[in-house]
Design an enzyme around this catalytic site. Structure first.
Site, short mmCIF file in Angstrom:
data_model
loop_
_atom_site.label_atom_id
_atom_site.label_comp_id
_atom_site.label_asym_id
_atom_site.label_seq_id
_atom_site.Cartn_x
_atom_site.Cartn_y
_atom_site.Cartn_z
N ASN A 210 1.00 -1.19 0.04
CA ASN A 210 0.11 0.06 0.06
C ASN A 210 0.79 0.86 0.50
O ASN A 210 2.18 1.24 -0.16
CB ASN A 210 -1.59 -0.26 1.48
CG ASN A 210 -0.29 -0.23 2.44
OD1 ASN A 210 0.44 0.84 3.18
ND2 ASN A 210 -0.30 -1.28 3.40
N PRO A 305 -4.24 -11.25 10.59
CA PRO A 305 -4.54 -11.04 12.58
C PRO A 305 -5.16 -8.97 12.12
O PRO A 305 -4.02 -7.86 12.09
CB PRO A 305 -3.74 -11.02 13.05
CG PRO A 305 -2.39 -11.46 12.60
CD PRO A 305 -2.79 -11.37 11.37
N ASP A 306 -5.80 -8.94 13.18
CA ASP A 306 -5.94 -7.03 13.83
C ASP A 306 -5.19 -7.26 14.54
O ASP A 306 -5.74 -7.26 15.92
CB ASP A 306 -7.26 -7.41 14.57
CG ASP A 306 -7.73 -6.17 14.55
OD1 ASP A 306 -6.97 -4.92 14.95
OD2 ASP A 306 -8.99 -5.68 14.93
N1 CTP Z 1 -4.94 -2.46 12.38
C1 CTP Z 1 -4.28 -3.18 12.85
N2 CTP Z 1 -3.80 -4.19 12.07
C2 CTP Z 1 -4.71 -4.61 11.57
C3 CTP Z 1 -5.76 -3.56 10.53
C4 CTP Z 1 -5.64 -2.38 10.83
O1 CTP Z 1 -3.41 -3.01 13.55
N3 CTP Z 1 -5.05 -6.01 10.51
C5 CTP Z 1 -4.79 -0.66 12.97
C6 CTP Z 1 -4.45 0.36 11.77
O2 CTP Z 1 -2.83 0.62 12.46
C7 CTP Z 1 -4.48 1.68 12.39
C8 CTP Z 1 -6.17 0.58 12.76
O3 CTP Z 1 -5.89 -0.88 12.63
O4 CTP Z 1 -4.89 1.99 13.67
C9 CTP Z 1 -7.05 1.43 11.22
O5 CTP Z 1 -6.30 1.13 10.04
P1 CTP Z 1 -7.55 1.23 8.40
O6 CTP Z 1 -6.70 0.03 7.98
O7 CTP Z 1 -7.94 2.18 9.29
O8 CTP Z 1 -8.86 0.08 9.10
P2 CTP Z 1 -9.41 -0.81 9.23
O9 CTP Z 1 -10.20 -1.38 10.48
O10 CTP Z 1 -8.35 -1.93 8.78
O11 CTP Z 1 -11.23 -0.74 8.37
P3 CTP Z 1 -10.57 -0.78 7.09
O12 CTP Z 1 -10.07 -0.91 6.11
O13 CTP Z 1 -12.28 -1.31 6.78
O14 CTP Z 1 -11.29 0.77 7.22
#
Ligand code: CTP
Length: 406
Positions: A210, A305-306
């Site tokens: 990205n 993983p989130d």
């Molecule tokens: N993040 C994370 N791990 C992931 C995805 C996101 O720790 N697998 C963290 C990012 O570092 C950021 C926050 O979550 O602090 C939000 O990331 P973002 O990409 O804006 O949002 P998402 O929650 O992934 O939602 P979407 O992509 O649906 O907007």
């Protein structure tokens, strides 16, 4: 500005047209309660007379070494000991070069060498001189030794050109100087920051990536360090040099970032997720380069993983700050992300606009927490990160049970 009250400021004025602004600087510093003594170099005295500085500072102006009118052979030592801080404004390219090489060929450079007080420099020069690799190297060397660089600013220069090299305005310099006496907001606090993109390999030569440059996360790490924190930076692949003094863990994929974070985060007090983590990765990474032999191909992806969510769900969780990159309905989406993951704070930025978000050197943020928020206006990522860290420190200090032990 109260922080300058009663402080001894030794102001070095060297030979540039910006020396004219230093007279006003003396006035501002005294208004803020500082005691100011001016050391004027020979070249500086060609632009502003010692008499002007004497009148404004209320003290005799020091100039040359071994001046019969001075306080004898030890004047440089007296002044070096007297100073709580040394500010050289303007700092010419020549003075910066002499300081960087440790020369002591006039009173000002001798005092700088003899003093243990913090040194701040306000460069002022033609933009080509500022850009010259020799000046860049001199500035870097001074910075590495702990000197504070105030400016220069971008703008019209005395030589008629326009660009980087303009000395900051006296009010800005006085404010920055006051900042040096601020109690570190995060002294002794352990902060972990994730930054940059994660890259998800498809085969040995291709990946899903990205547009994150890592600049915002690196700026947050630098600001936290400046605020006195012990900082661990878990960084995806970027072209940036990490701030000196930060512990860096380099990773490539989201899975690696997850492992690096989970291994260390239990020792942290604050977690800032500034990385642009890929939400999905290829189910399989091909061992060899995929050939162009198929008319159609499908890439199967599985969820990563989130990281932020997992950190926030820990039993002994740190204070959790997320970022939200949004293209529309920024506040609404950011609030939803904050409550969905149970975060303490979220910094939302609009991406896909020219001056903010990915790759840009500037950014603006909407910082939200439970029951409040603040918009940080468009500025350099360094400046925005400093304000964000101030907000984090404020909210961290107000969390339930803050200050209790055990
Ligand atoms: N993040 C994370 N791990 C992931 C995805 C996101 O720790 N697998 C963290 C990012 O570092 C950021 C926050 O979550 O602090 C939000 O990331 P973002 O990409 O804006 O949002 P998402 O929650 O992934 O939602 P979407 O992509 O649906 O907007």
């Amino acid at each position: 500005m109260q922080r300058l009250n009663g402080k001894h400021v030794l102001l070095g004025v060297t030979g540039g047209i910006a020396a004219c602004k230093s007279a006003d600087l003396v006035r501002r510093l005294r208004e803020a309660g500082a005691e100011v003594r001016v050391v004027l170099t020979e070249a500086g005295a060609r632009f502003v007379t010692p008499l002007a500085f004497e009148a404004l500072s209320g003290h005799p102006v020091a100039g040359r070494m071994f001046d019969p009118q001075g306080r004898g052979a030890m004047e440089h030592i007296d002044l070096a000991r007297w100073a709580d801080v040394i500010l050289v404004a303007p700092a010419t390219a020549h003075t910066i070069a002499r300081l960087s090489h440790g020369l002591a060929d006039d009173l000002l450079t001798t005092i700088c060498l003899a003093s243990s007080a913090p040194l701040a420099l306000a460069p002022a020069m033609n933009r080509q001189m500022w850009d010259n690799p020799a000046t860049r190297a001199n500035v870097e060397r001074l910075r590495e030794r702990g000197a504070h660089l105030f400016g220069p600013a971008d703008g019209e220069l005395a030589c008629g050109e326009s660009g980087m090299g303009r000395m900051l305005e006296p009010t800005q310099l006085a404010e920055l100087l006051a900042g040096l006496f601020a109690a570190p907001l995060l002294a002794g606090v352990r902060v972990m920051v994730t930054a940059g993109p994660t890259l998800e390999d498809i085969d040995p030569v291709r990946y899903i990536g990205n547009r994150s440059s890592g600049k915002m996360g690196y700026a947050v790490a630098a600001a936290a360090l400046q605020a006195g924190a012990e900082v661990t930076l878990v960084s995806g692949e970027t072209c940036l040099s990490p701030p000196c003094g930060v512990t860096v863990v380099r990773v490539r994929s989201a899975a690696e970032m997850y492992a690096a974070v989970m291994q260390r985060v239990t020792h942290c007090d604050i977690f800032v997720g500034a990385a642009a983590v890929a939400d999905y990765r290829p189910v399989r990474r091909a061992g060899q380069k995929i050939k162009r032999d198929r008319v159609r191909m499908e890439l199967q992806l599985e969820r990563n993983p989130d990281i932020l969510g997992e950190v926030s769900a820990l039993d002994r969780r740190p204070f959790c700050v997320g970022f939200a990159a949004e293209t529309e309905r920024v506040t609404e989406h950011a609030r939803a992300k904050m409550s969905g993951r149970g975060l303490d704070m979220i910094a939302a930025n609009r991406v896909g606009e020219p001056d903010s978000g990915f790759e840009s050197d500037t950014n603006s943020l909407e910082v939200l927490w439970n029951g409040g928020g603040e918009a940080i206006p468009l500025a350099t990522k360094e400046r925005v990160a400093q304000r964000l860290v101030e907000l984090i420190a404020q909210r961290y200090g107000k969390r339930p049970f803050a200050g209790s032990t055990g």
